[in-house]
Design a protein around this motif. Sequence first.
Motif, mmCIF file in Angstrom:
data_model
loop_
_atom_site.group_PDB
_atom_site.id
_atom_site.type_symbol
_atom_site.label_atom_id
_atom_site.label_comp_id
_atom_site.label_asym_id
_atom_site.label_seq_id
_atom_site.Cartn_x
_atom_site.Cartn_y
_atom_site.Cartn_z
ATOM 1 N N ARG A 1 20.134 68.511 -55.891
ATOM 2 C CA ARG A 1 19.090 68.474 -56.902
ATOM 3 C C ARG A 1 18.030 67.471 -56.477
ATOM 4 N NH1 ARG A 1 21.358 67.770 -62.808
ATOM 5 N NH2 ARG A 1 19.168 68.163 -63.174
ATOM 6 N N ARG A 2 16.831 67.690 -56.913
ATOM 7 C CA ARG A 2 15.716 66.789 -56.612
ATOM 8 C C ARG A 2 16.043 65.378 -57.111
ATOM 9 N NH1 ARG A 2 10.525 65.337 -59.051
ATOM 10 N NH2 ARG A 2 8.948 65.318 -57.414
ATOM 11 N N ASN A 3 15.757 64.412 -56.287
ATOM 12 C CA ASN A 3 15.952 62.991 -56.586
ATOM 13 C C ASN A 3 17.399 62.622 -56.864
ATOM 14 O OD1 ASN A 3 13.331 62.301 -56.103
ATOM 15 N ND2 ASN A 3 12.708 62.304 -58.238
ATOM 16 N N GLN A 4 18.314 63.363 -56.256
ATOM 17 C CA GLN A 4 19.724 63.022 -56.314
ATOM 18 C C GLN A 4 20.334 63.296 -54.949
ATOM 19 O OE1 GLN A 4 21.919 64.954 -59.406
ATOM 20 N NE2 GLN A 4 20.619 64.149 -61.019
ATOM 21 N N ALA A 5 21.291 62.459 -54.577
ATOM 22 C CA ALA A 5 22.039 62.670 -53.335
ATOM 23 C C ALA A 5 23.418 62.076 -53.534
ATOM 24 C CB ALA A 5 21.335 62.015 -52.151
ATOM 25 N N GLU A 6 24.348 62.519 -52.734
ATOM 26 C CA GLU A 6 25.707 62.012 -52.859
ATOM 27 C C GLU A 6 26.412 62.018 -51.515
ATOM 28 O OE1 GLU A 6 28.223 65.632 -54.573
ATOM 29 O OE2 GLU A 6 26.539 65.091 -55.863
ATOM 30 N N ALA A 7 27.397 61.152 -51.431
ATOM 31 C CA ALA A 7 28.318 61.114 -50.295
ATOM 32 C C ALA A 7 29.695 61.402 -50.860
ATOM 33 C CB ALA A 7 28.290 59.743 -49.622
ATOM 34 N N TRP A 8 30.521 62.149 -50.127
ATOM 35 C CA TRP A 8 31.818 62.535 -50.669
ATOM 36 C C TRP A 8 32.860 62.739 -49.576
ATOM 37 C CZ3 TRP A 8 27.657 65.882 -50.388
ATOM 38 C CH2 TRP A 8 27.821 66.978 -49.553
ATOM 39 N N SER A 9 34.102 62.714 -50.002
ATOM 40 C CA SER A 9 35.221 63.185 -49.200
ATOM 41 C C SER A 9 35.880 64.285 -50.011
ATOM 42 C CB SER A 9 36.230 62.070 -48.925
ATOM 43 O OG SER A 9 37.342 62.603 -48.218
ATOM 44 N N SER A 10 36.042 65.449 -49.424
ATOM 45 C CA SER A 10 36.564 66.592 -50.163
ATOM 46 C C SER A 10 38.079 66.743 -50.049
ATOM 47 C CB SER A 10 35.877 67.880 -49.685
ATOM 48 O OG SER A 10 36.101 68.077 -48.316
ATOM 49 N N MET A 11 38.752 65.796 -49.439
ATOM 50 C CA MET A 11 40.212 65.872 -49.376
ATOM 51 C C MET A 11 40.782 65.658 -50.777
ATOM 52 S SD MET A 11 41.034 66.772 -46.421
ATOM 53 C CE MET A 11 42.781 66.684 -46.670
ATOM 54 N N GLY A 12 41.796 66.406 -51.108
ATOM 55 C CA GLY A 12 42.388 66.333 -52.435
ATOM 56 C C GLY A 12 42.916 64.958 -52.795
ATOM 57 N N ALA B 1 27.519 64.425 -46.936
ATOM 58 C CA ALA B 1 26.434 63.794 -47.680
ATOM 59 C C ALA B 1 25.329 64.822 -47.813
ATOM 60 C CB ALA B 1 25.918 62.550 -46.953
ATOM 61 N N GLY B 2 24.671 64.812 -48.928
ATOM 62 C CA GLY B 2 23.588 65.762 -49.116
ATOM 63 C C GLY B 2 23.001 65.679 -50.497
ATOM 64 N N SER B 3 22.098 66.603 -50.760
ATOM 65 C CA SER B 3 21.419 66.665 -52.045
ATOM 66 C C SER B 3 21.474 68.092 -52.560
ATOM 67 C CB SER B 3 19.965 66.229 -51.890
ATOM 68 O OG SER B 3 19.281 66.381 -53.115
ATOM 69 N N GLN C 1 19.694 48.804 -48.792
ATOM 70 C CA GLN C 1 18.864 49.552 -47.848
ATOM 71 C C GLN C 1 18.321 50.816 -48.509
ATOM 72 O OE1 GLN C 1 17.776 48.610 -44.754
ATOM 73 N NE2 GLN C 1 16.452 50.387 -44.973
ATOM 74 N N ALA C 2 19.130 51.450 -49.369
ATOM 75 C CA ALA C 2 18.666 52.630 -50.108
ATOM 76 C C ALA C 2 17.482 52.275 -50.993
ATOM 77 C CB ALA C 2 19.801 53.208 -50.945
ATOM 78 N N LEU D 1 16.897 59.345 -50.475
ATOM 79 C CA LEU D 1 18.235 59.326 -51.064
ATOM 80 C C LEU D 1 19.252 59.994 -50.139
ATOM 81 C CD1 LEU D 1 17.334 60.128 -54.754
ATOM 82 C CD2 LEU D 1 18.199 57.963 -53.856
ATOM 83 N N VAL D 2 18.848 61.053 -49.475
ATOM 84 C CA VAL D 2 19.757 61.720 -48.533
ATOM 85 C C VAL D 2 20.087 60.788 -47.368
ATOM 86 C CG1 VAL D 2 19.965 63.623 -46.882
ATOM 87 C CG2 VAL D 2 19.105 64.066 -49.186
ATOM 88 N N ARG D 3 19.082 60.081 -46.862
ATOM 89 C CA ARG D 3 19.347 59.097 -45.798
ATOM 90 C C ARG D 3 20.326 58.037 -46.284
ATOM 91 N NH1 ARG D 3 13.928 59.735 -45.075
ATOM 92 N NH2 ARG D 3 13.412 57.759 -46.070
ATOM 93 N N ALA D 4 20.170 57.600 -47.531
ATOM 94 C CA ALA D 4 21.075 56.596 -48.100
ATOM 95 C C ALA D 4 22.486 57.152 -48.212
ATOM 96 C CB ALA D 4 20.564 56.145 -49.462
ATOM 97 N N ALA D 5 22.622 58.388 -48.655
ATOM 98 C CA ALA D 5 23.944 59.011 -48.777
ATOM 99 C C ALA D 5 24.593 59.157 -47.402
ATOM 100 C CB ALA D 5 23.825 60.365 -49.465
#
Length: 141
Positions: free
Chosen positions: A86-97, A82-84, A125-126, A27-31
């Motif tokens: 929690r176990r079995n969860q990952a996310e990609a984000w932009s932290s700009m307001g 991008a990161g995780s 692919q994920a 999941l981290v690779r996918a994020a």
Amino acid sequence: MARIIGDRALNARLTRMARGADVTPALVRAAERTRAEYIEKVQQVSPGRTETRYSPRREVTVSAPGSAPNTDTGDLVNNTGAGSFRRNQAEAWSSMGYADDLEFGTHKMAPRPAMQPAFDETKQQALNDIAAALRKDMRNG
């Protein structure tokens, strides 16, 4: 902060597939792949109108509604991750307001999505990576 975790159907499918296995690395690779695709979309120049910005003075192309936002200062892509957490969860984000405003629009501006299209392009692919991780877990378990 814009976060595309995934749709409900995908989450339900992943939960059924995992059955207790730890697929966090997949999941981290996918994020990370989604983050890279997001950056690519923002850095590609989308057609739109030209405006003059000040401080410093420069000409920018404002993307058309429905197209990914065009980069101006570079802050949008420089504040992605991008990161995780929690176990079995990952996310990609932009932290700009203003990332949410661009992605979803406001009452004054139509959306200029980039994260959701990036997620859509990397989702298959994920799923393939997760399936491979589950097969490996079953062989080792």
